[in-house]
Scaffold this active site. Structure first.
Site, PDB file in Angstrom:
ATOM      1  N   ALA A   1       0.812  -1.219   0.000  1.00 57.82           N
ATOM      2  CA  ALA A   1       0.000   0.000   0.000  1.00 57.82           C
ATOM      3  C   ALA A   1       0.845   1.267   0.000  1.00 57.82           C
ATOM      4  CB  ALA A   1      -0.934  -0.012   1.212  1.00 57.82           C
TER       5      ALA A   1
ATOM      6  N   ASN B   1      -6.789   1.269   6.023  1.00 57.20           N
ATOM      7  CA  ASN B   1      -6.332   0.106   5.247  1.00 57.20           C
ATOM      8  C   ASN B   1      -6.328  -1.165   6.107  1.00 57.20           C
ATOM      9  OD1 ASN B   1      -5.432  -0.962   2.769  1.00 57.20           O
ATOM     10  ND2 ASN B   1      -4.043   0.770   2.481  1.00 57.20           N
TER      11      ASN B   1
ATOM     12  N   ARG C   1      -6.390  -4.724   7.677  1.00 52.01           N
ATOM     13  CA  ARG C   1      -6.016  -6.094   7.311  1.00 52.01           C
ATOM     14  C   ARG C   1      -6.247  -6.978   8.539  1.00 52.01           C
ATOM     15  NH1 ARG C   1      -5.911  -3.683   3.206  1.00 52.01           N
ATOM     16  NH2 ARG C   1      -4.334  -3.731   1.536  1.00 52.01           N
TER      17      ARG C   1
ATOM     18  N   LEU D   1     -17.042   5.731  -0.604  1.00 53.75           N
ATOM     19  CA  LEU D   1     -18.317   5.044  -0.823  1.00 53.75           C
ATOM     20  C   LEU D   1     -18.254   4.117  -2.030  1.00 53.75           C
ATOM     21  CD1 LEU D   1     -20.654   8.120  -0.222  1.00 53.75           C
ATOM     22  CD2 LEU D   1     -19.938   6.385   1.443  1.00 53.75           C
TER      23      LEU D   1
ATOM     24  N   GLY E   1     -18.671   7.172  -5.174  1.00 55.97           N
ATOM     25  CA  GLY E   1     -17.996   8.424  -4.884  1.00 55.97           C
ATOM     26  C   GLY E   1     -17.508   8.481  -3.458  1.00 55.97           C
TER      27      GLY E   1
ATOM     28  N   GLY F   1      -5.558  -1.755  -4.852  1.00 53.31           N
ATOM     29  CA  GLY F   1      -4.823  -0.536  -5.182  1.00 53.31           C
ATOM     30  C   GLY F   1      -5.719   0.666  -5.391  1.00 53.31           C
ATOM     31  N   ALA F   2      -7.035   0.437  -5.483  1.00 47.04           N
ATOM     32  CA  ALA F   2      -7.948   1.560  -5.701  1.00 47.04           C
ATOM     33  C   ALA F   2      -7.959   2.504  -4.501  1.00 47.04           C
ATOM     34  CB  ALA F   2      -9.356   1.049  -5.978  1.00 47.04           C
TER      35      ALA F   2
ATOM     36  N   ASP G   1      -5.538   2.975  -2.307  1.00 49.87           N
ATOM     37  CA  ASP G   1      -4.272   3.707  -2.268  1.00 49.87           C
ATOM     38  C   ASP G   1      -4.279   4.828  -3.305  1.00 49.87           C
ATOM     39  OD1 ASP G   1      -3.440   1.809  -0.383  1.00 49.87           O
ATOM     40  OD2 ASP G   1      -2.691   0.484  -1.961  1.00 49.87           O
TER      41      ASP G   1
END
Length: 627
Positions: free
Chosen positions: A330, A461, A463, A522, A526, A551-552, A554
């Site tokens: 990340a 993020n 995990r 969201l 958006g 990856g979106a 990040d």
């Protein structure tokens, strides 16, 4: 010697009428450019133009600028194909009052067979020849520039070439061609000649002494001017390689602030022989700083990077026999994303003394990420992971990272100067899950950054599989989030971390901890943003096909944080995050879809938006009666 010129129209405050061109003069000097282009259309209607010209002249002399171009939005040839001597006289007279070196006009309705140049030749010779020049003019003459404009006639390369070939036949005055050309890289599209622009560059190159650089695209039924794209094969670069290296250069698109202006001036100066540019010491190249030592980092981050093996066919991982190798992590994704946007990005970590560690270093170095705080562990390895290929939804990811070199980052090896040299720290919750040593390292970094007055952004993020328990995860993540200026939770993360699915309640939780800005992601719909003073929502970008969702988040952080650091309006800040997130899911790999700044702007301009209001309304309805 080639110079960098900054047109007054580059400054957004001048275009908006919030500042005068006099103020633009001093900003231009502070940025380190050699000259300014004063625009006639930007003078106010309050004071006589003669007074404004004189005031600008005094400011230019006071600021020590070497070159002044005066831009007059008028045409040299009338619709009846005859020379407009009044326009020419006015332009030269006002340019002299300004103390300009050059005055720029459009060609207008010149037709080789209908527009004899005798009158123009006589006028220009009378203007230049000492025997016919007044005592006032002897000390200062202005060179006439003709620009390819945005009209089909004034931007016609054949007419321009015919005009300059006729000019070339004149008997030169002191070996000076009294009329030269301004080459505008973007106007060829407006005029309908983009397909022949490179051939026009080859033909018209001998006459060019000044270059306007910009990028133009078609958006719907309208033309739009954008900042210069950085790709090596961009049309503006191809043009510049065919034009005289000694021609002065100017960016010609409006920008929000001086750092952005400085960056694009440097980009323009560096292209094809930029070392010949006579730049002053104040004109700092952001690219050069990014490639130099870490003393000028914009953003620094830390965490674990791994070698990732991505399945080449769909199905359970244990049945896949062919994988491709990529980089994952990340914080490494974020560092790459920031660097691609033109920010000076640094990444701190530990890697093993192994082939995976070498791969990580090589990939990040290729992306111009600073690696001076990356240490090599002689004993513990670099982690790696396997990722499945899916047709839709999230891929399966299996980690091999326990006991990795990165999990052994220690506060004892913290280089305070490296981190505090950056103006911003971006961090995620992943390193916090790897080990107690990592958590102590993170606390030490945060304390140093806070004491140095730096800003911090935090992406939870989550995990869960890396934590001992959910309770520990929630407690530690929220502890570190409280140190941040910007927090970026996803809606599902908000449920776990705050107990609420309501974006406003999630945001209120962190605002009450002292966070300045909370942006709740969201998904494809958006994002919603909240500060103590304002709140709102921003729609996402329509994605025709989701290829890989990893990856979106990040990417969202990269877009949002970079916009926040640039001081952009909050809706634009969040839109940048949504845009990079949308681009990320349309390619295989964690960061392969991250854009350059020019690509980001183009995507945001051209891509359809989603409807975030429906999502927020549905959330609100589902929460009715819930405490």
């Amino acid at each position: 010697m080639r110079q960098i010129i900054i047109p007054a129209s580059v400054f957004s405050e001048v275009v908006a009428g919030q500042q005068t061109q006099i103020e633009a003069v001093f900003r231009t000097a502070k940025l380190g450019a050699e000259g300014i282009e004063i625009r006639r259309e930007l003078f106010t209607h309050i004071d006589p133009i003669e007074e404004q010209l004189q005031q600008c002249r005094q400011a230019i002399q006071s600021a020590g600028l070497r070159t002044t171009v005066y831009s007059v939005p008028m045409q040299l040839w009338r619709e009846d194909h005859q020379l407009d001597i009044d326009v020419l006289s006015l332009a030269l007279s006002e340019a002299e009052q300004l103390g300009a070196n050059q005055v720029k006009l459009s060609l207008g309705h010149y037709e080789a067979e209908l527009s004899p140049l005798d009158q123009l030749e006589s006028f220009m010779k009378a203007y230049y020849l000492p025997s016919n020049t007044s005592e006032q003019q002897k000390g200062h003459t202005v060179q006439l520039l003709i620009e390819n404009d945005q009209t089909t006639y004034g931007g016609d390369p054949k007419r321009l070439l015919a005009f300059f070939r006729e000019i070339e036949k004149w008997q030169l005055i002191d070996d000076i061609l009294p009329v030269r050309m301004t080459w505008d890289t973007g106007n060829w599209l407006y005029a309908g000649y983009e397909e022949v622009a490179l051939q026009a560059a080859a033909d018209l190159s001998p006459y060019v002494s000044y270059i306007h650089a910009k990028h133009s695209i078609v958006q719907g039924n309208e033309y739009t001017t954008l900042p210069l794209p950085e790709e090596q094969d961009a049309l503006w670069r191809q043009m510049l390689r065919m034009l005289p290296r000694t021609a002065n250069r100017a960016i010609e698109f409006t920008l929000p602030d001086d750092p952005a202006i400085s960056y694009y001036c440097s980009l323009l100066a560096d292209e094809q022989g930029g070392t010949e540019m006579s730049l002053s010491k104040q004109h700092v190249s952001l690219r050069s700083e990014r490639e130099a030592d870490h003393s000028g980092l914009d953003v620094v981050t830390f965490g674990e990077a791994m070698t990732m093996f991505v399945a080449e066919q769909s199905g359970p991982l244990h049945q896949v026999s062919l994988f491709s190798r990529r980089l994952a992590g990340a914080e490494a994704n974020a560092a790459i994303g920031f660097a691609r946007l033109g920010l000076r990005s640094g990444w701190a970590s530990r890697v093993g003394n192994d082939v995976f560690g070498s791969f990580v270093r090589e990939k990040l170095a290729d992306e111009k990420v600073n690696l001076e705080h990356v240490l090599t562990d002689p004993q513990y390895p670099t982690g790696f992971q396997l990722k499945s290929r899916v047709v839709s939804g999230d891929p399966e990811v299996q980690y091999f990272r326990r006991g990795s070199a990165a999990s052994r980052m220690s506060r004892d090896e913290l280089d305070r100067e490296y981190f505090t040299s950056a103006r911003h720290l971006h961090m995620t919750g992943i390193p916090l899950a790897l080990s107690a040593a990592n958590r102590e390292f993170a606390r030490a970094v945060i304390m140093e950054m806070k004491q140095a007055g730096r800003t911090i952004s935090f992406d939870p993020n989550l995990r869960p599989q890396l934590w001992e328990s959910q309770q520990q995860m929630v407690s530690v993540i929220n502890e570190f989030a409280a140190y941040a200026d910007v927090v970026l939770p996803g809606i599902e993360e908000g449920v776990i971390l705050t107990g609420s699915r309501d974006p406003e309640q999630i945001a209120r939780f962190y605002l009450n901890l002292g966070v300045k800005l909370v942006v709740v992601k969201l998904g494809p719909s958006g994002a919603a943003y909240y500060t103590r003073e304002q709140s709102g929502s921003v729609p996402g970008f329509a994605v025709p096909e989701v290829i890989d969702t990893v990856g979106a988040g990040d990417g969202f952080a990269v877009g949002t944080v970079s916009g926040w650091l640039a001081g952009l309006p909050i809706e634009e800040v969040v839109s940048r995050g949504c845009a990079i997130g949308a681009l990320a899911v349309q390619s295989v790999g964690d960061h392969e879809g991250y854009p350059t700044e020019s690509r980001l702007q183009q995507y945001m301009e051209q891509t359809k938006r989603t409807d975030v209001s429906a999502v927020l309304s549905a959330m609100s309805s589902s929460l009715e009666g819930v405490n």
